[in-house]
Design a protein around this motif. Sequence first.
Motif, PDB file in Angstrom:
ATOM      1  N   ILE A   1       0.831  -1.200   0.000  1.00  0.00           N
ATOM      2  CA  ILE A   1       0.000   0.000   0.000  1.00  0.00           C
ATOM      3  C   ILE A   1       0.864   1.247   0.000  1.00  0.00           C
ATOM      4  O   ILE A   1       0.572   2.230  -0.698  1.00  0.00           O
ATOM      5  CB  ILE A   1      -0.952  -0.022   1.210  1.00  0.00           C
ATOM      6  N   ALA A   2       1.928   1.236   0.790  1.00  0.00           N
ATOM      7  CA  ALA A   2       2.828   2.388   0.828  1.00  0.00           C
ATOM      8  C   ALA A   2       3.427   2.662  -0.544  1.00  0.00           C
ATOM      9  O   ALA A   2       3.524   3.818  -0.978  1.00  0.00           O
ATOM     10  CB  ALA A   2       3.937   2.149   1.853  1.00  0.00           C
ATOM     11  N   ALA A   3       3.803   1.590  -1.258  1.00  0.00           N
ATOM     12  CA  ALA A   3       4.354   1.752  -2.602  1.00  0.00           C
ATOM     13  C   ALA A   3       3.301   2.308  -3.552  1.00  0.00           C
ATOM     14  O   ALA A   3       3.588   3.191  -4.375  1.00  0.00           O
ATOM     15  CB  ALA A   3       4.888   0.411  -3.105  1.00  0.00           C
ATOM     16  N   PHE A   4       2.074   1.809  -3.441  1.00  0.00           N
ATOM     17  CA  PHE A   4       1.007   2.294  -4.316  1.00  0.00           C
ATOM     18  C   PHE A   4       0.728   3.771  -4.072  1.00  0.00           C
ATOM     19  O   PHE A   4       0.505   4.539  -5.021  1.00  0.00           O
ATOM     20  CB  PHE A   4      -0.271   1.486  -4.089  1.00  0.00           C
ATOM     21  N   GLU A   5       0.702   4.186  -2.829  1.00  0.00           N
ATOM     22  CA  GLU A   5       0.401   5.582  -2.527  1.00  0.00           C
ATOM     23  C   GLU A   5       1.474   6.515  -3.082  1.00  0.00           C
ATOM     24  O   GLU A   5       1.168   7.617  -3.553  1.00  0.00           O
ATOM     25  CB  GLU A   5       0.241   5.759  -1.019  1.00  0.00           C
TER      26      GLU A   5
ATOM     27  N   LEU B   1      -2.919   3.344 -14.280  1.00  0.00           N
ATOM     28  CA  LEU B   1      -3.578   3.356 -12.973  1.00  0.00           C
ATOM     29  C   LEU B   1      -4.272   2.018 -12.715  1.00  0.00           C
ATOM     30  O   LEU B   1      -4.204   1.481 -11.596  1.00  0.00           O
ATOM     31  CB  LEU B   1      -4.585   4.497 -12.901  1.00  0.00           C
ATOM     32  N   PHE B   2      -4.927   1.462 -13.714  1.00  0.00           N
ATOM     33  CA  PHE B   2      -5.583   0.167 -13.542  1.00  0.00           C
ATOM     34  C   PHE B   2      -4.557  -0.923 -13.238  1.00  0.00           C
ATOM     35  O   PHE B   2      -4.815  -1.832 -12.433  1.00  0.00           O
ATOM     36  CB  PHE B   2      -6.379  -0.193 -14.799  1.00  0.00           C
TER      37      PHE B   2
ATOM     38  N   THR C   1      -2.125  -4.501  -8.922  1.00  0.00           N
ATOM     39  CA  THR C   1      -0.996  -4.952  -8.105  1.00  0.00           C
ATOM     40  C   THR C   1      -1.282  -4.781  -6.621  1.00  0.00           C
ATOM     41  O   THR C   1      -1.056  -5.696  -5.823  1.00  0.00           O
ATOM     42  CB  THR C   1       0.273  -4.174  -8.490  1.00  0.00           C
ATOM     43  N   VAL C   2      -1.793  -3.618  -6.233  1.00  0.00           N
ATOM     44  CA  VAL C   2      -2.031  -3.376  -4.811  1.00  0.00           C
ATOM     45  C   VAL C   2      -3.213  -4.190  -4.304  1.00  0.00           C
ATOM     46  O   VAL C   2      -3.305  -4.480  -3.101  1.00  0.00           O
ATOM     47  CB  VAL C   2      -2.244  -1.870  -4.538  1.00  0.00           C
ATOM     48  N   ALA C   3      -4.125  -4.599  -5.181  1.00  0.00           N
ATOM     49  CA  ALA C   3      -5.253  -5.436  -4.755  1.00  0.00           C
ATOM     50  C   ALA C   3      -4.774  -6.766  -4.199  1.00  0.00           C
ATOM     51  O   ALA C   3      -5.417  -7.352  -3.325  1.00  0.00           O
ATOM     52  CB  ALA C   3      -6.209  -5.661  -5.920  1.00  0.00           C
ATOM     53  N   LYS C   4      -3.641  -7.244  -4.684  1.00  0.00           N
ATOM     54  CA  LYS C   4      -3.081  -8.484  -4.157  1.00  0.00           C
ATOM     55  C   LYS C   4      -2.557  -8.299  -2.745  1.00  0.00           C
ATOM     56  O   LYS C   4      -2.511  -9.253  -1.960  1.00  0.00           O
ATOM     57  CB  LYS C   4      -1.957  -8.980  -5.079  1.00  0.00           C
ATOM     58  N   ALA C   5      -2.146  -7.066  -2.412  1.00  0.00           N
ATOM     59  CA  ALA C   5      -1.661  -6.781  -1.066  1.00  0.00           C
ATOM     60  C   ALA C   5      -2.808  -6.554  -0.091  1.00  0.00           C
ATOM     61  O   ALA C   5      -2.760  -7.013   1.058  1.00  0.00           O
ATOM     62  CB  ALA C   5      -0.741  -5.553  -1.090  1.00  0.00           C
ATOM     63  N   ASP C   6      -3.860  -5.826  -0.517  1.00  0.00           N
ATOM     64  CA  ASP C   6      -5.021  -5.578   0.334  1.00  0.00           C
ATOM     65  C   ASP C   6      -6.194  -5.207  -0.565  1.00  0.00           C
ATOM     66  O   ASP C   6      -6.318  -4.058  -0.994  1.00  0.00           O
ATOM     67  CB  ASP C   6      -4.731  -4.457   1.334  1.00  0.00           C
TER      68      ASP C   6
ATOM     69  N   GLN D   1     -12.074  -7.082 -12.644  1.00  0.00           N
ATOM     70  CA  GLN D   1     -13.042  -7.041 -13.724  1.00  0.00           C
ATOM     71  C   GLN D   1     -13.748  -5.686 -13.807  1.00  0.00           C
ATOM     72  O   GLN D   1     -14.094  -5.225 -14.889  1.00  0.00           O
ATOM     73  CB  GLN D   1     -14.075  -8.168 -13.552  1.00  0.00           C
ATOM     74  N   ALA D   2     -13.938  -5.044 -12.660  1.00  0.00           N
ATOM     75  CA  ALA D   2     -14.525  -3.705 -12.681  1.00  0.00           C
ATOM     76  C   ALA D   2     -13.587  -2.725 -13.380  1.00  0.00           C
ATOM     77  O   ALA D   2     -14.021  -1.890 -14.184  1.00  0.00           O
ATOM     78  CB  ALA D   2     -14.816  -3.235 -11.255  1.00  0.00           C
ATOM     79  N   ASP D   3     -12.293  -2.821 -13.101  1.00  0.00           N
ATOM     80  CA  ASP D   3     -11.333  -1.957 -13.788  1.00  0.00           C
ATOM     81  C   ASP D   3     -11.228  -2.316 -15.269  1.00  0.00           C
ATOM     82  O   ASP D   3     -11.012  -1.449 -16.114  1.00  0.00           O
ATOM     83  CB  ASP D   3      -9.954  -2.080 -13.127  1.00  0.00           C
TER      84      ASP D   3
END
Length: 362
Positions: free
Chosen positions: A147-151, A195-196, A201-206, A312-314
């Motif tokens: 999450i920190a990397a994504f932000e 962005l998608f 990638t971050v969805a796998k983390a949280d 799938q939404a993205d």
Amino acid sequence: MDFPSTQFVPSRMMGTCEPIHQIGMWGENFKSIGNPSISASVTVEVDNKLENESETASHEMPAPSYKHDQEASKPFDKIQRRLAQNREAARKSRLRKKAYVQQLESSRLKLIQLEKELEQAREQGLYIGGGLEAGHLGFSGAVNPGIAAFEMEYKHWMQVQNRQLVELRTALNAQISDIELRIVVENGMSHYFELFRMKSTVAKADVFYVMFGTWKTSAERFFSWIGGFRPSELLKVLVAQLDPLTDQQIFEVCNLKQSCQQAEDALSQGMEKLQETVSATLAAGQLGQGTYFPQVAMAMKKLEALVCFVNQADHLRQETLQQMSHILTTRQAARGLLALGEYIQRLQDLSTLWATHPREPA
């Protein structure tokens, strides 16, 4: 018009999402790779060896039989097959090794870049306690490294987004050629696709972090649907900014909107079913006994389907942007991207104003 939309129905037992292709999906072309031929030197060597053996046998026997010719050719065929198999195995091994090395190098470069950005953020006082202080952007300050990397990436994404909006506005006012404007539009589209990718990638983390748009402002979260904007609702906003449209364009946009709504309904129904399944799993057995770890473990397994819904939404959002770019002219597409960017900016400004306006006493 043909628009690829994917619908989902949850599995009755596991609550996972299964794609239903109602409208044509795209395909990929695969090129077959032929088996490599045997080298000439090896073939000549084998031929010479067999020829010498044949000549020796001709002195010893009066006349070679047809059966003897068949048996003599068997070692040659066996060697051919074995050499071909060895060369094919070696080729595949080299390809696997090359792909692995490229993956390692790409990961190394990404890690170096991320470390540089994190170090710059620390020097600027932006990185505090594993999270970001991002003012109105509403970053969560989470301790999860993913999450920190994504932000950090999203903060950079927003900076690039603001520069692209200025570039779009300048290009439209300057009346540049459609070829030059098309390059600007494609850059803007690719920026949203990036962005998608980041969200996947971050969805796998949280996945809950992405699902509820935790990194977004409060007003953006108010309109959020499975981690982002609802495509059919966004079409309403954009179409109003693109007048005049031809009758054919209006017809295609209406079809696109209908396809989006069908896919959105399927995903929403799948989400509801998943919620019911997880809730029933957690409530299984006798409550109040204090032993519930098996139920929690099973619910965790079912929640893995949530990553599928977010992706799938993205995917639906990306396909909607692509289809709109095909329906519109280059200049209309540029105006649409500009309108989308400014709409997001207005939502962020609304969040800032809401957070800072004085409250009336109760």
